[in-house]
Write an enzyme that holds these catalytic residues in place. Sequence first.
Site, PDB file in Angstrom:
ATOM      1  N   TYR A 288      -8.826   6.888   2.356  1.00  0.00           N
ATOM      2  CA  TYR A 288      -7.446   6.815   1.846  1.00  0.00           C
ATOM      3  C   TYR A 288      -7.248   7.864   0.754  1.00  0.00           C
ATOM      4  O   TYR A 288      -8.022   7.923  -0.199  1.00  0.00           O
ATOM      5  CB  TYR A 288      -7.168   5.412   1.302  1.00  0.00           C
ATOM      6  CG  TYR A 288      -5.693   5.134   1.122  1.00  0.00           C
ATOM      7  CD1 TYR A 288      -4.937   4.642   2.167  1.00  0.00           C
ATOM      8  CD2 TYR A 288      -5.068   5.383  -0.086  1.00  0.00           C
ATOM      9  CE1 TYR A 288      -3.583   4.387   2.016  1.00  0.00           C
ATOM     10  CE2 TYR A 288      -3.713   5.136  -0.251  1.00  0.00           C
ATOM     11  CZ  TYR A 288      -2.971   4.631   0.804  1.00  0.00           C
ATOM     12  OH  TYR A 288      -1.625   4.383   0.647  1.00  0.00           O
ATOM     13  N   TYR A 338       2.199  11.123   5.732  1.00  0.00           N
ATOM     14  CA  TYR A 338       1.977   9.948   4.885  1.00  0.00           C
ATOM     15  C   TYR A 338       2.627   8.715   5.478  1.00  0.00           C
ATOM     16  O   TYR A 338       3.850   8.609   5.526  1.00  0.00           O
ATOM     17  CB  TYR A 338       2.540  10.209   3.485  1.00  0.00           C
ATOM     18  CG  TYR A 338       2.420   9.030   2.546  1.00  0.00           C
ATOM     19  CD1 TYR A 338       1.214   8.745   1.932  1.00  0.00           C
ATOM     20  CD2 TYR A 338       3.512   8.213   2.284  1.00  0.00           C
ATOM     21  CE1 TYR A 338       1.098   7.665   1.067  1.00  0.00           C
ATOM     22  CE2 TYR A 338       3.399   7.132   1.426  1.00  0.00           C
ATOM     23  CZ  TYR A 338       2.194   6.862   0.812  1.00  0.00           C
ATOM     24  OH  TYR A 338       2.073   5.792  -0.039  1.00  0.00           O
TER      25      TYR A 338
END
Lengths: 387, 138
Positions: A288, A338
Amino acid sequence: MGNIKDRYAIVGVGESERSKNSGTTPLHLALDAARAALNDAGLTAKDIDGVMNYSENDSCTSHQLATYLGVRPKYVKDILGGGSSTEMLIADAIGLIETGQLNTVLIYRSMNGRSGVRMGGGNWDMNMLQNVIEGGSYIIPYGAGAPSQWFGLFASRHMYETGLTKEHLGHVCVSFYEHAQRNPKAFFYGKPLTMEEYLQTPELTSPFNKHDCCLESDEANAIIVTSAERAKDCKSKPVYIMGISARQCISHAHYWSNLSEVASDYVAKDIYQKAGVSPADIQVASIYDCFSWVVLRQLEAYGLAPRGEVGDFVATGNLKMGGRLPTNTAGGMLSEGYTHGMNNVLEIVRQIRHEYGDTDRQVKNCEIGICTGWAGPDIAGAMILRN
Amino acid sequence: MNFAKPIPVKNQDNHPYWDAADRHELVVQKCQSCGEYAHPPGPSCAKCGSSELSWENFGNDINGTVYSFIVSYRAFLPGFQDDLPLIIAIVELEDAPQVKIIGNILDCSPKCVEIGMKVKMTWKQLSDDRAIPQWIQV
Ligand SMILES: [Zn+2]
């Protein structure tokens, strides 16, 4: 629930177009992603009996999505959440399948993250903001309202304690941007980044410049989870879940009082134990990456590089193709797109399937990979996958 | 355009802290059950869950050490555009190192600030009756 190792699989992944201004609604984007994932799995919408999604009140509902796929699933679930929610919903789906309530679950994240509600924000009512952020009155009056500032405070302390430098942050960015140059669908395709350029870019909030911060995009992603038995009937090559740990919280609500503790430290212990592998067995990673630094802190947490040696690990090119641990090989949230972590899940599934064949985008012979989610220091989720 | 800075919003859980700040004093919530300080304060102890909470008054002579900091070159909230570059720091209290308070370091060049730097609390008036604690280099 017993041991779920290798008994569940991701059988479909799909995405919508990615843009800065979709000109359409999250429902349209979610439908595109869902249909792509169904097509990938060789399933029809009627095969799906559970639909789940997470959002920051910036998406369509699971009920809407199912409705316009033309099906009436048994189960719909919408949660508020950010990074790590993908892992949580996969874990929920496994629990529901394990107990016989569902067979096959579609999980999605859809957002106009650039043209609609922007995470980086602005235009918020200051009093409202203080009420919605835990301990908000202790940061907002000091001008600390942006995630880049909060993560910067963690990064500065961690860098001070471990000797990580600005250049080490740069190696994360340069490596991921290099991956994006092989991915025509990446936002920064055609926009490579050199270390010189990185170091010359002015800071927005120390220690971060714009390259250290994830981009904002309009897009939707979807994944389909089912049991290993049902996976055999799918068109795609299943990617099996060896271990998953969802949303292990740290011990206090106000996480900025203890910057040395992150939820990933706890998740790491849990998943390696469940998967029965060690960090040395991991061959490809999706870490992440809302900010460059969180990649470094997670490499440490997941034992992929020892504390104090993470900087050397990234500086010697280990995150790149041909390195020890090719990471965020589509460009990650720093340079591909994203969706609060889900685009990184799509990429690791494709890598473990060897979907890129003989091209220079494929990590050679990768069998086992790790995928991590991170919702700030306080919450994390992760899974270990195999082909 | 000149926007006013946000003023701390008082609520059921935090008002003793901000009431004390208005008087230029620092009070910190403490758990009577496990003895830990709780900052920011809450409805019960975040360490043990106990509801037996009290407030400890540290007065107005507060010293601390910079635990972490950033320098912000962009104003992400209204009211801060004339304060750039803005130093936002986490300060560890000298008399209670478990307690860490986020604030700005005032009248300090970004080149001077470093982790471990000694600072002292000062109170800045936001209006006639509202004030917030801030920090200056010792
Ligand atoms: Zn307590």
